[in-house]
Design a protein around this motif. Structure first.
Motif, PDB file in Angstrom:
ATOM      1  N   GLY A  18       0.817  -1.203   0.000  1.00  0.00           N
ATOM      2  CA  GLY A  18       0.000   0.000   0.000  1.00  0.00           C
ATOM      3  C   GLY A  18       0.853   1.257   0.000  1.00  0.00           C
ATOM      4  O   GLY A  18       2.016   1.235  -0.372  1.00  0.00           O
ATOM      5  N   ASP A  88      -4.109   0.465   2.368  1.00  0.00           N
ATOM      6  CA  ASP A  88      -3.764  -0.891   1.959  1.00  0.00           C
ATOM      7  C   ASP A  88      -4.165  -1.095   0.509  1.00  0.00           C
ATOM      8  O   ASP A  88      -5.253  -0.693   0.094  1.00  0.00           O
ATOM      9  N   GLY A  89      -3.321  -1.720  -0.273  1.00  0.00           N
ATOM     10  CA  GLY A  89      -3.630  -1.993  -1.674  1.00  0.00           C
ATOM     11  C   GLY A  89      -4.499  -3.212  -1.860  1.00  0.00           C
ATOM     12  O   GLY A  89      -4.658  -3.697  -2.980  1.00  0.00           O
ATOM     13  N   SER A  92      -9.864  -2.867  -4.441  1.00  0.00           N
ATOM     14  CA  SER A  92      -9.768  -2.284  -5.786  1.00  0.00           C
ATOM     15  C   SER A  92      -9.771  -0.760  -5.702  1.00  0.00           C
ATOM     16  O   SER A  92      -9.033  -0.091  -6.423  1.00  0.00           O
ATOM     17  N   ARG A  95      -6.353   0.525  -4.658  1.00  0.00           N
ATOM     18  CA  ARG A  95      -5.426   0.534  -5.793  1.00  0.00           C
ATOM     19  C   ARG A  95      -5.753   1.680  -6.757  1.00  0.00           C
ATOM     20  O   ARG A  95      -4.853   2.333  -7.284  1.00  0.00           O
ATOM     21  N   ASP A  96      -7.044   1.934  -6.970  1.00  0.00           N
ATOM     22  CA  ASP A  96      -7.450   3.061  -7.828  1.00  0.00           C
ATOM     23  C   ASP A  96      -6.974   4.383  -7.234  1.00  0.00           C
ATOM     24  O   ASP A  96      -6.471   5.257  -7.944  1.00  0.00           O
ATOM     25  N   GLU A  98      -4.443   4.854  -5.153  1.00  0.00           N
ATOM     26  CA  GLU A  98      -2.982   4.905  -5.266  1.00  0.00           C
ATOM     27  C   GLU A  98      -2.557   5.300  -6.684  1.00  0.00           C
ATOM     28  O   GLU A  98      -1.659   6.126  -6.866  1.00  0.00           O
ATOM     29  N   ALA A  99      -3.202   4.750  -7.694  1.00  0.00           N
ATOM     30  CA  ALA A  99      -2.875   5.092  -9.082  1.00  0.00           C
ATOM     31  C   ALA A  99      -3.174   6.563  -9.363  1.00  0.00           C
ATOM     32  O   ALA A  99      -2.368   7.252 -10.005  1.00  0.00           O
TER      33      ALA A  99
END
Length: 179
Positions: A18, A88-89, A92, A95-96, A98-99
């Protein structure tokens, strides 16, 4: 619920599984919400409980971190509300987020809060009003893609002066609201 944002207040550090995000929302900074309407959040105005969340775009359905989970830390100082969140990654939407953060699409911080009874002062200044928040329950902090104002960047509010402009109802209808 009220929303505010501050541009450039987020810092990102990669961790195993993450990212760690930190930032600050400055106190005592006057922000013009609309012509003739300004707001100030006083030093240490925000208080919170263990339900406070860190979100992306104020989306309560996809929390990124929380005090209760041990992934969000909040600190009050005379100049700012400061936070650090571990995102935390494993989801979904994590992750979105974080991107979007890595692509510099996320640039601001926006607190969601409820003003406590007696926790505000509204003063007339010339033809306008200035509202000072002195006590509020912080419900969540959100990373946002587009802060509304270049100074302290408060995005939208659901308060009104004693006398509204003729088009105030239209402006309220077009504003983003949470309650």
């Amino acid at each position: 619920m009220l929303w505010g944002a501050v541009s450039g207040a987020l810092e990102l550090r990669a961790t195993d599984g993450g990212v760690r995000v930190s930032g600050r929302f400055p106190y005592n900074s006057e922000t013009e919400l609309a012509p003739g309407r300004a707001e100030i959040v006083a030093s240490e105005a925000f208080q919170w409980d263990d339900d406070a969340l860190f979100l992306f775009q104020h989306d309560m359905a996809r929390p990124l971190a929380s005090i209760r989970a041990g992934s969000l830390n909040l600190r009050n100082s005379a100049d700012a509300l400061e936070f650090e969140a571990h995102v935390d990654g494993g989801t979904s939407w994590g992750r979105d987020f974080e991107a979007a953060l890595r692509s510099n699409l996320v640039t601001g911080l926006s607190p969601g809060f409820r003003v406590a009874r007696g926790g505000e002062r509204v003063e007339r200044r010339g033809d306008g009003v200035v509202r000072t928040i002195t006590r509020a329950e912080l419900v969540e902090l959100s990373a946002v893609t587009r802060p509304a104002f270049p100074s302290a960047q408060v995005e939208s509010r659901n308060w009104q002066a004693a006398h509204e402009a003729p088009d105030a109802g239209l402006r309220r209808a077009l504003a983003r609201w949470r309650a």
